[in-house]
Write a protein that holds these residues in place. Structure first.
Motif, mmCIF file in Angstrom:
data_model
loop_
_atom_site.group_PDB
_atom_site.id
_atom_site.type_symbol
_atom_site.label_atom_id
_atom_site.label_comp_id
_atom_site.label_asym_id
_atom_site.label_seq_id
_atom_site.Cartn_x
_atom_site.Cartn_y
_atom_site.Cartn_z
ATOM 1 N N THR A 193 38.118 70.458 31.318
ATOM 2 C CA THR A 193 37.464 70.524 30.010
ATOM 3 C C THR A 193 36.819 69.201 29.633
ATOM 4 O OG1 THR A 193 39.160 72.114 29.351
ATOM 5 C CG2 THR A 193 37.784 71.199 27.610
ATOM 6 N N SER A 194 37.481 68.099 29.968
ATOM 7 C CA SER A 194 36.972 66.787 29.572
ATOM 8 C C SER A 194 36.019 66.184 30.595
ATOM 9 C CB SER A 194 38.142 65.820 29.348
ATOM 10 O OG SER A 194 38.838 65.584 30.564
ATOM 11 N N SER A 195 35.842 66.835 31.743
ATOM 12 C CA SER A 195 35.056 66.238 32.826
ATOM 13 C C SER A 195 33.562 66.151 32.495
ATOM 14 C CB SER A 195 35.245 67.040 34.112
ATOM 15 O OG SER A 195 34.676 68.330 33.985
ATOM 16 N N GLY A 196 33.080 67.010 31.602
ATOM 17 C CA GLY A 196 31.646 67.047 31.325
ATOM 18 C C GLY A 196 30.904 67.977 32.258
ATOM 19 N N GLY A 197 31.639 68.786 33.045
ATOM 20 C CA GLY A 197 30.988 69.684 33.978
ATOM 21 C C GLY A 197 30.196 70.781 33.299
ATOM 22 N N VAL A 198 30.705 71.298 32.211
ATOM 23 C CA VAL A 198 30.007 72.340 31.452
ATOM 24 C C VAL A 198 29.400 71.749 30.182
ATOM 25 C CG1 VAL A 198 30.223 74.568 30.313
ATOM 26 C CG2 VAL A 198 31.559 74.096 32.381
ATOM 27 N N TYR A 199 30.226 71.079 29.389
ATOM 28 C CA TYR A 199 29.749 70.444 28.155
ATOM 29 C C TYR A 199 30.124 68.969 28.170
ATOM 30 C CZ TYR A 199 29.343 75.241 26.458
ATOM 31 O OH TYR A 199 29.010 76.559 26.329
ATOM 32 N N ARG A 200 29.140 68.134 27.923
ATOM 33 C CA ARG A 200 29.403 66.709 27.830
ATOM 34 C C ARG A 200 30.007 66.368 26.467
ATOM 35 N NH1 ARG A 200 28.125 62.466 30.354
ATOM 36 N NH2 ARG A 200 27.304 61.463 28.472
ATOM 37 N N PRO A 201 30.487 65.128 26.309
ATOM 38 C CA PRO A 201 31.203 64.762 25.077
ATOM 39 C C PRO A 201 30.453 65.060 23.789
ATOM 40 C CG PRO A 201 31.414 63.017 26.697
ATOM 41 C CD PRO A 201 30.451 64.012 27.265
ATOM 42 N N GLU A 202 29.124 64.952 23.825
ATOM 43 C CA GLU A 202 28.366 65.171 22.581
ATOM 44 C C GLU A 202 28.453 66.619 22.095
ATOM 45 O OE1 GLU A 202 25.569 65.128 26.150
ATOM 46 O OE2 GLU A 202 26.961 63.683 25.254
ATOM 47 N N LEU A 203 28.869 67.541 22.960
ATOM 48 C CA LEU A 203 29.026 68.938 22.571
ATOM 49 C C LEU A 203 30.488 69.365 22.527
ATOM 50 C CD1 LEU A 203 26.104 70.626 24.575
ATOM 51 C CD2 LEU A 203 26.126 69.886 22.181
ATOM 52 N N GLN A 204 31.413 68.405 22.594
ATOM 53 C CA GLN A 204 32.838 68.703 22.569
ATOM 54 C C GLN A 204 33.474 68.112 21.312
ATOM 55 O OE1 GLN A 204 34.456 67.152 26.212
ATOM 56 N NE2 GLN A 204 33.746 68.872 27.430
ATOM 57 N N ASN A 205 34.728 68.526 21.072
ATOM 58 C CA ASN A 205 35.439 67.928 19.944
ATOM 59 C C ASN A 205 35.905 66.522 20.312
ATOM 60 O OD1 ASN A 205 37.897 68.089 21.417
ATOM 61 N ND2 ASN A 205 38.248 70.168 20.707
ATOM 62 N N GLY A 206 36.445 65.821 19.336
ATOM 63 C CA GLY A 206 36.807 64.428 19.537
ATOM 64 C C GLY A 206 37.878 64.207 20.585
#
Length: 290
Positions: free
Chosen positions: A183-196
């Motif tokens: 989930t945190s890898s950025g494979g699907v969604y990078r940090p700018e599209l994830q929660n904190g």
């Protein structure tokens, strides 16, 4: 009015450095959006959706320029993420086998077996991503090194934790290297599209270190933060070594306590042999730590 040329160059450089997701260049007749799909296809799509909505309201077409497109063998940019998944499964699967078959072995032997297992997993991953599916069409050796560092770190941590968690080790590994990692890898969604929470994990978690390092290497000429992702993988490998060293020391103390418990029933002459064995185990623990 379109921004001056210096501003446009600066925006292009920010995209190549992966400091921006998209850069909108307004123009009355032909506005332009600069993106870098290789950095994150979903982020680029989100930026395009936002600014296309703006230009549609103005009644002008939006021209999209991709400054860093993924390779031909990985048009969506998801191939490296699937490589991360394969490396992870192979790594924690190896931990399960080593834990079940080699629990009685000395830590030094388990560490060497784990090293060989991570080497095999990374080679299989590199061959699959390269010659087989052509996800990686250049710098395959460098991507293999990143994969080996990632796999070795996961295996080392798993081997160290197995002595404490036993049958629950696989569950712990799945939490660390599947639930939190993917989930945190950025494979699907990078940090700018994830929660904190997951966005924060992205900055130091090992899966993000491999995935973003490989992206920077393949699509951004080794820039875009590559120098920070490589140390992340090395630090996780060092962490794995420290966990194994701590486990080796714990196991040595457990064996020493068991011997002391049976010392009253042993011949007096066995003390020298027990002392020699303890010294050997201490040296082994130091070697593993190094």
């Amino acid at each position: 009015m379109r921004p001056p040329a210096r501003t446009v160059r600066h925006r292009r450089q920010q995209l190549r450095d992966r400091d921006l997701v998209g850069a909108f260049l307004p123009d009355p007749r032909q506005p332009e959006l600069l993106i870098a799909k290789a950095g994150s296809d979903t982020s680029a799509m989100a930026a395009e959706a936002v600014f296309r909505n703006v230009t549609d309201r103005e009644g002008v077409p939006l021209h999209v320029t991709d400054l860093a497109a993924p390779g031909k063998g990985d048009p969506t940019g998801q191939g490296l993420f699937f490589l991360l998944v394969a490396l992870s499964i192979g790594s924690y699967g190896s931990v399960a086998v080593i834990g079940a078959a080699g629990a009685a072995l000395r830590m030094r032997i388990r560490a060497l077996v784990g090293l060989a297992a991570s080497l095999a997993v990374s080679v299989i991953g590199a061959v699959t991503a390269g010659p087989v599916f052509h996800v990686v069409d250049h710098d395959l050796a460098a991507v293999w090194v990143l994969g080996w560092l990632y796999s070795a770190g996961v295996v080392a941590i798993g081997i160290g934790l197995h002595s404490f968690f036993k049958r629950w080790t696989t569950l712990v590994m799945m939490v660390l290297f599947v639930m939190l990692n993917f989930t945190s890898s950025g494979g699907v969604y990078r940090p700018e599209l994830q929660n904190g929470f997951f966005g924060g994990l992205h900055s130091f978690w090992t899966g993000a270190g491999f995935l973003e390092g490989a992206r920077s290497l393949l699509y951004f000429d080794g820039g875009a933060g590559f120098g920070g992702h490589l140390p992340t993988l090395v630090l996780w490998l060092v962490l794995g070594g420290l966990v194994m060293a701590a486990t080796a020391r714990f196991e040595r103390r457990e064996r020493s306590a068991a011997r002391r418990g049976g010392a009253a029933e042993s011949p007096a002459g066995s003390g020298t042999a027990a002392w020699a064995e303890e010294e050997e185990e201490m040296a082994e623990a130091v070697a593993v730590a190094v």
